[in-house]
Design a protein around this motif. Structure first.
Motif, PDB file in Angstrom:
ATOM      1  N   ARG A 162       0.848  -1.184   0.000  1.00 22.86           N
ATOM      2  CA  ARG A 162       0.000   0.000   0.000  1.00 22.86           C
ATOM      3  C   ARG A 162       0.886   1.238   0.000  1.00 22.86           C
ATOM      4  O   ARG A 162       1.967   1.259   0.607  1.00 22.86           O
ATOM      5  CB  ARG A 162      -0.922   0.004   1.218  1.00 22.86           C
ATOM      6  N   GLU A 163       0.448   2.244  -0.700  1.00 20.93           N
ATOM      7  CA  GLU A 163       1.239   3.458  -0.863  1.00 20.93           C
ATOM      8  C   GLU A 163       1.605   4.057   0.491  1.00 20.93           C
ATOM      9  O   GLU A 163       0.735   4.373   1.307  1.00 20.93           O
ATOM     10  CB  GLU A 163       0.440   4.487  -1.670  1.00 20.93           C
ATOM     11  N   GLY A 164       2.892   4.195   0.728  1.00 22.90           N
ATOM     12  CA  GLY A 164       3.382   4.810   1.949  1.00 22.90           C
ATOM     13  C   GLY A 164       3.559   3.872   3.123  1.00 22.90           C
ATOM     14  O   GLY A 164       4.076   4.280   4.168  1.00 22.90           O
ATOM     15  N   ALA A 165       3.162   2.606   2.967  1.00 24.21           N
ATOM     16  CA  ALA A 165       3.301   1.665   4.095  1.00 24.21           C
ATOM     17  C   ALA A 165       4.758   1.474   4.474  1.00 24.21           C
ATOM     18  O   ALA A 165       5.102   1.403   5.666  1.00 24.21           O
ATOM     19  CB  ALA A 165       2.664   0.324   3.733  1.00 24.21           C
ATOM     20  N   ASP A 166       5.643   1.398   3.485  1.00 23.53           N
ATOM     21  CA  ASP A 166       7.065   1.202   3.767  1.00 23.53           C
ATOM     22  C   ASP A 166       7.647   2.384   4.537  1.00 23.53           C
ATOM     23  O   ASP A 166       8.476   2.214   5.438  1.00 23.53           O
ATOM     24  CB  ASP A 166       7.850   0.960   2.477  1.00 23.53           C
ATOM     25  N   ALA A 207     -10.816  -7.321  16.983  1.00 26.48           N
ATOM     26  CA  ALA A 207      -9.807  -8.227  17.549  1.00 26.48           C
ATOM     27  C   ALA A 207      -8.810  -7.468  18.421  1.00 26.48           C
ATOM     28  O   ALA A 207      -8.461  -7.914  19.524  1.00 26.48           O
ATOM     29  CB  ALA A 207      -9.081  -8.960  16.426  1.00 26.48           C
ATOM     30  N   ALA A 208      -8.346  -6.320  17.934  1.00 25.51           N
ATOM     31  CA  ALA A 208      -7.391  -5.523  18.709  1.00 25.51           C
ATOM     32  C   ALA A 208      -7.991  -5.079  20.034  1.00 25.51           C
ATOM     33  O   ALA A 208      -7.375  -5.207  21.096  1.00 25.51           O
ATOM     34  CB  ALA A 208      -6.943  -4.313  17.888  1.00 25.51           C
ATOM     35  N   HIS A 209      -9.211  -4.549  19.984  1.00 21.69           N
ATOM     36  CA  HIS A 209      -9.854  -4.068  21.204  1.00 21.69           C
ATOM     37  C   HIS A 209     -10.149  -5.212  22.175  1.00 21.69           C
ATOM     38  O   HIS A 209     -10.045  -5.044  23.392  1.00 21.69           O
ATOM     39  CB  HIS A 209     -11.132  -3.316  20.849  1.00 21.69           C
ATOM     40  N   ALA A 210     -10.494  -6.371  21.636  1.00 20.43           N
ATOM     41  CA  ALA A 210     -10.731  -7.527  22.504  1.00 20.43           C
ATOM     42  C   ALA A 210      -9.455  -7.948  23.235  1.00 20.43           C
ATOM     43  O   ALA A 210      -9.513  -8.528  24.318  1.00 20.43           O
ATOM     44  CB  ALA A 210     -11.286  -8.691  21.690  1.00 20.43           C
ATOM     45  N   ALA A 211      -8.312  -7.646  22.607  1.00 21.22           N
ATOM     46  CA  ALA A 211      -7.016  -7.929  23.244  1.00 21.22           C
ATOM     47  C   ALA A 211      -6.570  -6.784  24.148  1.00 21.22           C
ATOM     48  O   ALA A 211      -5.509  -6.867  24.776  1.00 21.22           O
ATOM     49  CB  ALA A 211      -5.952  -8.185  22.175  1.00 21.22           C
ATOM     50  N   GLY A 212      -7.361  -5.704  24.186  1.00 19.98           N
ATOM     51  CA  GLY A 212      -7.029  -4.564  25.041  1.00 19.98           C
ATOM     52  C   GLY A 212      -6.055  -3.581  24.425  1.00 19.98           C
ATOM     53  O   GLY A 212      -5.462  -2.766  25.140  1.00 19.98           O
ATOM     54  N   ILE A 213      -5.912  -3.620  23.092  1.00 20.98           N
ATOM     55  CA  ILE A 213      -4.920  -2.786  22.401  1.00 20.98           C
ATOM     56  C   ILE A 213      -5.607  -1.668  21.629  1.00 20.98           C
ATOM     57  O   ILE A 213      -6.638  -1.889  20.973  1.00 20.98           O
ATOM     58  CB  ILE A 213      -4.085  -3.626  21.415  1.00 20.98           C
ATOM     59  N   GLU A 214      -5.037  -0.464  21.672  1.00 17.26           N
ATOM     60  CA  GLU A 214      -5.539   0.639  20.859  1.00 17.26           C
ATOM     61  C   GLU A 214      -5.305   0.325  19.384  1.00 17.26           C
ATOM     62  O   GLU A 214      -4.285  -0.274  19.026  1.00 17.26           O
ATOM     63  CB  GLU A 214      -4.836   1.944  21.222  1.00 17.26           C
ATOM     64  N   ALA A 215      -6.248   0.767  18.538  1.00 15.46           N
ATOM     65  CA  ALA A 215      -6.161   0.471  17.108  1.00 15.46           C
ATOM     66  C   ALA A 215      -6.246   1.740  16.270  1.00 15.46           C
ATOM     67  O   ALA A 215      -7.132   2.572  16.479  1.00 15.46           O
ATOM     68  CB  ALA A 215      -7.275  -0.484  16.696  1.00 15.46           C
ATOM     69  N   ALA A 216      -5.317   1.861  15.328  1.00 13.63           N
ATOM     70  CA  ALA A 216      -5.355   2.921  14.327  1.00 13.63           C
ATOM     71  C   ALA A 216      -5.742   2.296  12.994  1.00 13.63           C
ATOM     72  O   ALA A 216      -5.193   1.269  12.606  1.00 13.63           O
ATOM     73  CB  ALA A 216      -3.990   3.602  14.213  1.00 13.63           C
ATOM     74  N   VAL A 217      -6.686   2.910  12.314  1.00 14.44           N
ATOM     75  CA  VAL A 217      -7.152   2.396  11.029  1.00 14.44           C
ATOM     76  C   VAL A 217      -6.639   3.286   9.907  1.00 14.44           C
ATOM     77  O   VAL A 217      -6.700   4.523   9.999  1.00 14.44           O
ATOM     78  CB  VAL A 217      -8.698   2.343  10.986  1.00 14.44           C
ATOM     79  N   VAL A 218      -6.142   2.655   8.856  1.00 16.63           N
ATOM     80  CA  VAL A 218      -5.809   3.352   7.618  1.00 16.63           C
ATOM     81  C   VAL A 218      -6.870   2.952   6.604  1.00 16.63           C
ATOM     82  O   VAL A 218      -7.064   1.768   6.320  1.00 16.63           O
ATOM     83  CB  VAL A 218      -4.403   2.989   7.105  1.00 16.63           C
ATOM     84  N   ARG A 219      -7.565   3.928   6.080  1.00 13.44           N
ATOM     85  CA  ARG A 219      -8.707   3.683   5.193  1.00 13.44           C
ATOM     86  C   ARG A 219      -8.336   2.775   4.026  1.00 13.44           C
ATOM     87  O   ARG A 219      -7.287   2.924   3.416  1.00 13.44           O
ATOM     88  CB  ARG A 219      -9.227   5.016   4.660  1.00 13.44           C
ATOM     89  N   ALA A 234       0.106   8.524   4.443  1.00 13.88           N
ATOM     90  CA  ALA A 234       0.765   9.830   4.561  1.00 13.88           C
ATOM     91  C   ALA A 234       0.263  10.563   5.808  1.00 13.88           C
ATOM     92  O   ALA A 234       1.038  11.194   6.534  1.00 13.88           O
ATOM     93  CB  ALA A 234       0.477  10.667   3.307  1.00 13.88           C
ATOM     94  N   GLN A 235      -1.053  10.470   6.097  1.00 12.25           N
ATOM     95  CA  GLN A 235      -1.584  11.093   7.296  1.00 12.25           C
ATOM     96  C   GLN A 235      -1.027  10.418   8.547  1.00 12.25           C
ATOM     97  O   GLN A 235      -0.726  11.102   9.539  1.00 12.25           O
ATOM     98  CB  GLN A 235      -3.117  11.001   7.303  1.00 12.25           C
ATOM     99  N   ALA A 277       1.868   8.963   8.778  1.00 14.38           N
ATOM    100  CA  ALA A 277       3.264   9.393   8.873  1.00 14.38           C
ATOM    101  C   ALA A 277       3.356  10.779   9.516  1.00 14.38           C
ATOM    102  O   ALA A 277       4.228  11.041  10.352  1.00 14.38           O
ATOM    103  CB  ALA A 277       3.919   9.403   7.500  1.00 14.38           C
ATOM    104  N   ASP A 278       2.432  11.663   9.152  1.00 13.16           N
ATOM    105  CA  ASP A 278       2.412  13.015   9.753  1.00 13.16           C
ATOM    106  C   ASP A 278       2.113  12.934  11.247  1.00 13.16           C
ATOM    107  O   ASP A 278       2.679  13.691  12.033  1.00 13.16           O
ATOM    108  CB  ASP A 278       1.354  13.886   9.063  1.00 13.16           C
ATOM    109  N   ALA A 279       1.222  12.015  11.625  1.00 10.98           N
ATOM    110  CA  ALA A 279       0.885  11.868  13.046  1.00 10.98           C
ATOM    111  C   ALA A 279       2.069  11.363  13.846  1.00 10.98           C
ATOM    112  O   ALA A 279       2.260  11.751  15.009  1.00 10.98           O
ATOM    113  CB  ALA A 279      -0.300  10.904  13.197  1.00 10.98           C
ATOM    114  N   ILE A 280       2.880  10.519  13.221  1.00 13.08           N
ATOM    115  CA  ILE A 280       4.096  10.026  13.885  1.00 13.08           C
ATOM    116  C   ILE A 280       5.072  11.178  14.088  1.00 13.08           C
ATOM    117  O   ILE A 280       5.703  11.326  15.142  1.00 13.08           O
ATOM    118  CB  ILE A 280       4.757   8.902  13.058  1.00 13.08           C
ATOM    119  N   ASP A 281       5.218  12.019  13.048  1.00 10.76           N
ATOM    120  CA  ASP A 281       6.118  13.175  13.150  1.00 10.76           C
ATOM    121  C   ASP A 281       5.624  14.170  14.200  1.00 10.76           C
ATOM    122  O   ASP A 281       6.420  14.781  14.895  1.00 10.76           O
ATOM    123  CB  ASP A 281       6.207  13.886  11.803  1.00 10.76           C
TER     124      ASP A 281
END
Length: 238
Positions: A103-107, A196-208, A231-232, A234-238
């Motif tokens: 997916r574009e920008g995943a790398d 699945a993530a929430h059932a494991a107690g983990i926060e989840a970020a979704v990329v559309r 890209a969004q 990546a900006d949040a990480i920065d």
């Protein structure tokens, strides 16, 4: 960098998240339908058939074999579920080697997380052999990133007894990473993945992702973070 506050690891889904493979599986099923005698299969019909079958068989020891059994019956095939499954596997090997792309920008995002010292994991219920293809054989992916170099832990279908939305794959990833749920962030694209993530107690970020469009409103409401693209993120990480 609120998204990574108190985080030590990032756990990625694979199909539809790191790799643009969901439409590829539709193509595999189109080819499978043609091999079973259907001249003009409808990819969207096959997509719904697959998703509904996997939801019904999520607790079955072999959900994909059961799906293939239904697939064969749908097209009037006399092949057994195991035979249809073997045929689908044979078709998929060729397609995954040549057609799947990142997916574009995943790398870029994967490398950014790594540069920040995050432990990285993949938690998927696809076969380990598929990851081997993406990492070792698929040249379009290898030109951008060698997956094995970045991921400390890889959980696949062979490691679990239940598929998403069951949290087993994420629980196992936490165990192997040796961290607590609140120290991880999951990157997902689908409703069942967030569940699945929430059932494991983990926060989840979704990329559309286009194939999750029907669940978009749910994802925007239920995911801890929602991004239109990498890209969004990546900006949040920065």
């Amino acid at each position: 960098m609120e998204i990574l506050k108190n985080k030590k690891a990032v756990i990625f889904d694979l199909d539809g998240t790191i790799v643009d493979s969901l439409d590829v599986w539709n193509r595999v099923d189109v080819l499978l339908a043609q091999a079973l005698g259907c001249k003009s299969p409808d990819a969207q019909v096959l997509h719904r058939l697959r998703e509904q079958a996997l939801e019904r068989f999520k607790s079955d020891p072999q959900p994909y074999v059961r799906f293939c059994g239904e697939f064969g019956k749908f097209f009037g095939s006399k092949l057994s579920a195991e035979e249809v499954h073997a045929l689908r596997y044979q078709i998929s090997r060729k397609v995954l080697k040549s057609d799947v792309r990142l997916r574009e920008g995943a790398d870029v995002v994967i490398k950014k997380f790594a540069s920040l010292g995050m432990k990285l994991a993949i938690a998927t219920t696809t076969r380990r052999a598929n990851i081997d293809i993406y990492s070792d054989v698929n040249e379009a992916i290898r030109q951008k990133i060698h997956l094995r170099e970045y991921f400390d832990v890889v959980i696949t279908m062979e490691d679990v007894s239940q598929i998403k939305p069951d949290p087993e794959c994420y629980v196992k990833a936490l165990e192997r990473l040796e961290i607590e749920a609140n120290e991880a962030l999951v990157i997902e694209d689908s409703r069942v993945g967030v569940m699945a993530a929430h059932a494991a107690g983990i926060e989840a970020a979704v990329v559309r992702e286009p194939f999750s469009e029907a669940s978009r409103q749910w994802l925007m409401a239920e995911a801890d973070w929602y991004f239109e693209n990498f890209a969004q993120l990546a900006d949040a990480i920065d």
